[in-house]
Enzyme design. Structure first.
Site, PDB file in Angstrom:
ATOM      1  N   HIS A   1      -6.556 -13.423  -7.597  1.00 26.19           N
ATOM      2  CA  HIS A   1      -7.250 -12.428  -6.876  1.00 26.19           C
ATOM      3  C   HIS A   1      -8.778 -12.514  -7.442  1.00 26.19           C
ATOM      4  O   HIS A   1      -8.844 -12.630  -8.469  1.00 26.19           O
ATOM      5  CB  HIS A   1      -6.708 -11.023  -6.974  1.00 26.19           C
ATOM      6  N   ARG A   2      -9.929 -12.154  -6.609  1.00 26.01           N
ATOM      7  CA  ARG A   2     -11.166 -12.289  -7.199  1.00 26.01           C
ATOM      8  C   ARG A   2     -12.174 -10.930  -7.252  1.00 26.01           C
ATOM      9  O   ARG A   2     -13.030 -10.768  -7.107  1.00 26.01           O
ATOM     10  CB  ARG A   2     -12.022 -13.216  -5.988  1.00 26.01           C
ATOM     11  N   LYS A  29       0.884  -1.223   0.096  1.00 27.18           N
ATOM     12  CA  LYS A  29       0.026   0.013   0.183  1.00 27.18           C
ATOM     13  C   LYS A  29       0.833   1.212   0.167  1.00 27.18           C
ATOM     14  O   LYS A  29       2.058   1.087   0.564  1.00 27.18           O
ATOM     15  CB  LYS A  29      -1.018  -0.068   1.188  1.00 27.18           C
ATOM     16  N   SER A  51      -7.720 -11.964   3.692  1.00 26.68           N
ATOM     17  CA  SER A  51      -7.091 -10.697   3.370  1.00 26.68           C
ATOM     18  C   SER A  51      -8.226  -9.568   3.363  1.00 26.68           C
ATOM     19  O   SER A  51      -9.452  -9.882   2.825  1.00 26.68           O
ATOM     20  CB  SER A  51      -6.568 -10.570   1.957  1.00 26.68           C
ATOM     21  N   LYS A  68      -2.012   1.248  -2.845  1.00 25.79           N
ATOM     22  CA  LYS A  68      -2.103   0.341  -3.820  1.00 25.79           C
ATOM     23  C   LYS A  68      -1.657   0.951  -5.345  1.00 25.79           C
ATOM     24  O   LYS A  68      -1.057   0.258  -6.416  1.00 25.79           O
ATOM     25  CB  LYS A  68      -3.544  -0.284  -4.241  1.00 25.79           C
ATOM     26  N   GLU A 103      -4.849  -5.723  -6.945  1.00 27.69           N
ATOM     27  CA  GLU A 103      -5.428  -6.196  -7.831  1.00 27.69           C
ATOM     28  C   GLU A 103      -5.372  -5.116  -8.958  1.00 27.69           C
ATOM     29  O   GLU A 103      -5.336  -5.504 -10.349  1.00 27.69           O
ATOM     30  CB  GLU A 103      -6.641  -6.752  -7.701  1.00 27.69           C
TER      31      GLU A 103
END
Length: 475
Positions: free
Chosen positions: A294-295, A175, A379, A177, A204
């Site tokens: 990552h979703r 971070k 997370s 990000k 992401e």
């Protein structure tokens, strides 16, 4: 009209519209071991009977259309049609029900999540006769799962590559990000890894922006990995996000990561798409790279209780498409995730055989046969006070990822990493000694903080931080 044409029209074909339930509602059907089974939460429009709505879902997601067509006679509908074989009410919801649909295996291309979803969650979700529709679960038969390669490596191979056993893995998202230069970004990676973390992570939405191009980021992060490995004697990694605007560019980035000698890359599998994800998973398997998933965008699909698709379905799809890690919520942090539901799809990611258990939202028994498992990643809004709960909830086969909970430490990034590593080691030791993490968690952290000033400082900063909102996704 000629007499000949009239005669043909009268044989075996009757034009017009007929109720879906006459063809696609088959309550006497016995499901086959090779069928793909789906559980849909259906909210029909007022006046639409449950049987008709369930049959409409089966029809529009398989062979049906709105009217009878000539070409129905050129195939075997009984062989290829989806069938609504059972309907059950939803407790507390008068206007909703669960429709169970069976799909013959021949409807789907082998090894293609894209094709499977195009049918099952395609146009049917915009069907006017339904107010809302949600896919709650899928049963994927072994006959279909064996057409997929699945995760590039799996849990055991990853542990062997990293030489890390007997505890959850620790990570950190860098971070802020967005906005850091590549060199400053690499410095943050180095400090976190040197402090005791196993992994650091691209966020992401870090791809290749004007403030930090992907190649520069890869180079500085690789330098950070190798420097921290030399200093700590541990194998380290950074999830280098290979997600790109085209599949060709994505693979180019993965190739560069492999040439640098780093252990892991990353992909945003929903925004990138299942075709791209499966292609990247195949590359990673062939070239020894771990794949972190990552979703991003999942809540657009899965957060509403009445419409969309539950994350347990997306998790199953990811296991087939390929990934070694996937974000799975935290239960205790800032992001959505009710405990029993979360543990249900965590088991679907990790275990070989998962029994039907409606108390955890699992509608079907799932047998993955020999497909490797996926590590769930916790997370989002977690810090050292959460460590006992996370260790107890997720167990050893997981990745616990602290972004702000590392980089927000008052003394800097490396002390933040030290605090998390000390907290984790204390929790694992206490658990192995037979202590109850759920009941004694705070005491365990306080005891550890007496000999770790870094942990003591972290405990003081985050002692009042809580995210107490009711989960949207409940049973």
């Amino acid at each position: 009209m000629s007499p000949k044409t009239e005669t043909k029209a009268g044989v075996g074909f009757k034009a017009g519209v007929k109720d879906y339930k006459l063809t696609y509602y088959t309550p006497d059907y016995e499901t086959k071991d090779t069928d793909i089974l789906a559980a849909f939460r259906v909210t029909p429009q007022p006046g639409v009977p449950a049987e008709e709505a369930g049959a409409a879902v089966a029809a529009e997601s398989s062979t049906g259309t709105w009217t009878t067509v000539w070409t129905d006679g050129l195939t075997s509908l009984d062989r290829y049609k989806g069938r609504c074989y059972h309907i059950e009410p939803v407790a507390g919801e008068e206007s909703q029900f669960i429709a169970y649909v069976a799909y013959p295996l021949d409807l789907f291309e082998e090894g293609s999540v894209t094709n499977m979803f195009t049918s099952i969650v395609g146009n049917v979700f915009g069907f006017k006769a339904l107010r809302a529709l949600r896919l709650e679960d899928l049963r994927i038969p072994p006959a279909y799962t064996k057409t997929f390669l699945g995760p590039p490596h799996g849990i055991q191979v990853e542990r062997d590559k990293l030489n890390k056993y007997g505890r959850p893995l620790l990570g950190c998202t860098i971070k802020p990000k967005l906005g850091l230069s590549a060199k400053n970004y690499g410095r943050a990676v180095y400090e976190c890894l040197r402090g005791g973390l196993d992994f650091t992570k691209d966020d992401e939405n870090v791809n290749s922006q004007p403030f930090m191009r992907w190649r520069d980021r890869f180079l500085f992060c690789a330098e950070a990995i190798f420097k921290s490995q030399a200093e700590t004697g541990e194998i380290k990694g950074h999830y280098l996000n290979a997600t790109a605007g085209t599949c060709e560019e994505m693979i180019k980035r993965a190739v560069f990561a492999r040439e640098l000698g780093v252990p892991i890359v990353m992909h945003d599998y929903l925004t990138g798409g299942f075709t791209a994800n499966t292609s990247l998973a195949h590359y990673c398997r062939d070239n020894g790279l771990l794949l972190h998933i990552h979703r991003a965008m999942h809540a657009v699909i899965d957060r509403q209780k009445n419409h969309g698709m539950h994350f347990r379905v997306l998790a199953k799809a990811l296991r087939m498409s390929g990934g070694d890690h996937i974000h799975a919520g935290t239960v205790v942090g800032k992001l959505e995730g009710e405990r029993e539901i979360t543990l249900g799809f965590v088991d679907l990611l990790r275990d070989d055989f998962i029994e039907k258990d409606r108390s955890r939202g699992i509608y079907f028994t799932q047998d993955w046969v020999s497909m490797p498992g996926v590590l769930p990643v916790a997370s989002g809004g977690i810090h050292v006070w959460h460590m006992p709960a996370l260790t107890e909830i997720f167990g050893d086969d997981s990745v616990l990822q602290f972004g702000g909970g590392t980089l927000g430490h008052p003394w800097g990034n490396a002390p933040g990493a030290v605090a998390n590593r000390v907290a984790l080691e204390a929790c694992v030791q206490a658990r192995n000694e037979g202590r109850n993490l759920a009941r004694e968690g705070n005491e365990i952290i306080r005891e550890a903080s007496k000999w770790s000033p870094e942990l003591a400082a972290a405990c003081e900063v985050w002692k009042e931080i809580k995210f107490e909102f009711e989960a949207m996704d409940t049973l």
